[in-house]
Design a protein around this motif. Structure first.
Motif, short mmCIF file in Angstrom:
data_model
loop_
_atom_site.label_atom_id
_atom_site.label_comp_id
_atom_site.label_asym_id
_atom_site.label_seq_id
_atom_site.Cartn_x
_atom_site.Cartn_y
_atom_site.Cartn_z
N GLU A 58 0.83 -1.21 0.00
CA GLU A 58 0.00 0.00 0.00
C GLU A 58 0.86 1.26 0.00
O GLU A 58 0.55 2.25 -0.67
N VAL A 59 1.96 1.24 0.75
CA VAL A 59 2.86 2.40 0.79
C VAL A 59 3.48 2.62 -0.59
O VAL A 59 3.57 3.75 -1.07
N LEU A 60 3.91 1.54 -1.25
CA LEU A 60 4.48 1.66 -2.59
C LEU A 60 3.47 2.26 -3.57
O LEU A 60 3.81 3.12 -4.38
N GLU A 61 2.22 1.82 -3.48
CA GLU A 61 1.18 2.39 -4.34
C GLU A 61 1.00 3.88 -4.06
O GLU A 61 0.83 4.67 -4.99
N LYS A 62 1.04 4.27 -2.78
CA LYS A 62 0.91 5.68 -2.41
C LYS A 62 2.06 6.50 -3.00
O LYS A 62 1.86 7.60 -3.53
N SER A 109 1.39 12.24 -9.55
CA SER A 109 0.74 13.54 -9.36
C SER A 109 1.63 14.70 -9.81
O SER A 109 1.14 15.81 -10.01
N PHE A 110 2.91 14.44 -9.98
CA PHE A 110 3.86 15.44 -10.50
C PHE A 110 4.28 15.08 -11.92
O PHE A 110 5.36 15.45 -12.38
N ASP A 111 3.41 14.34 -12.62
CA ASP A 111 3.65 13.90 -14.00
C ASP A 111 4.89 13.04 -14.13
O ASP A 111 5.52 12.99 -15.19
N GLY A 112 5.24 12.34 -13.05
CA GLY A 112 6.39 11.44 -13.07
C GLY A 112 5.95 10.00 -13.18
O GLY A 112 4.75 9.68 -13.13
N LYS A 113 6.93 9.13 -13.33
CA LYS A 113 6.67 7.70 -13.41
C LYS A 113 7.81 6.97 -12.72
O LYS A 113 8.98 7.20 -13.03
N VAL A 114 7.47 6.09 -11.78
CA VAL A 114 8.48 5.24 -11.17
C VAL A 114 8.79 4.13 -12.16
O VAL A 114 7.90 3.38 -12.56
N GLU A 115 10.04 4.06 -12.60
CA GLU A 115 10.42 3.05 -13.58
C GLU A 115 10.78 1.73 -12.92
O GLU A 115 10.52 0.67 -13.46
N ALA A 116 11.39 1.81 -11.73
CA ALA A 116 11.76 0.58 -11.02
C ALA A 116 12.09 0.93 -9.57
O ALA A 116 12.57 2.02 -9.28
N THR A 117 11.82 -0.01 -8.69
CA THR A 117 12.22 0.09 -7.29
C THR A 117 12.73 -1.27 -6.86
O THR A 117 12.12 -2.29 -7.17
#
Length: 92
Positions: free
Chosen positions: A22-26, A33-41
């Motif tokens: 849930e934290v990762l989804e948040k 919300s800042f027009d970004g994208k997480v590519e990998a964690t």
């Protein structure tokens, strides 16, 4: 702009490990919300608990997201802009 973020959990963050999904989804929603994208964690076993790579349209958007990310209170983080080698070599 690519941002590499090195993340350590705070004591409060460790308390929320059972809610990691849930934290990762948040966090992903916050980045979006800042027009970004997480590519990998990645979860890591070294000095940092996680390493993340995200893409933002501008350095300012990345900075705003980083600031909001820290406001959650679960993380300490170092972020750095990353440049592909072609851009780096052309710049120097």
């Amino acid at each position: 702009m690519k941002h590499i973020t090195l993340i350590k959990l705070t004591d409060e963050g460790r308390k929320h490990l059972p809610e990691a999904k849930e934290v990762l989804e948040k966090v992903n929603d916050l980045v979006a919300s800042f027009d970004g994208k997480v590519e990998a964690t990645w979860a890591t076993t070294g000095r940092y608990d996680f390493i993340s790579v995200a893409e933002f349209p501008t350095a300012e958007a990345g900075l705003k997201a980083h600031t909001k990310f820290l406001e959650i209170g679960y993380f300490l983080a170092e972020s750095s802009e990353a440049f592909d080698m072609e851009t780096f070599l052309a710049t120097i």
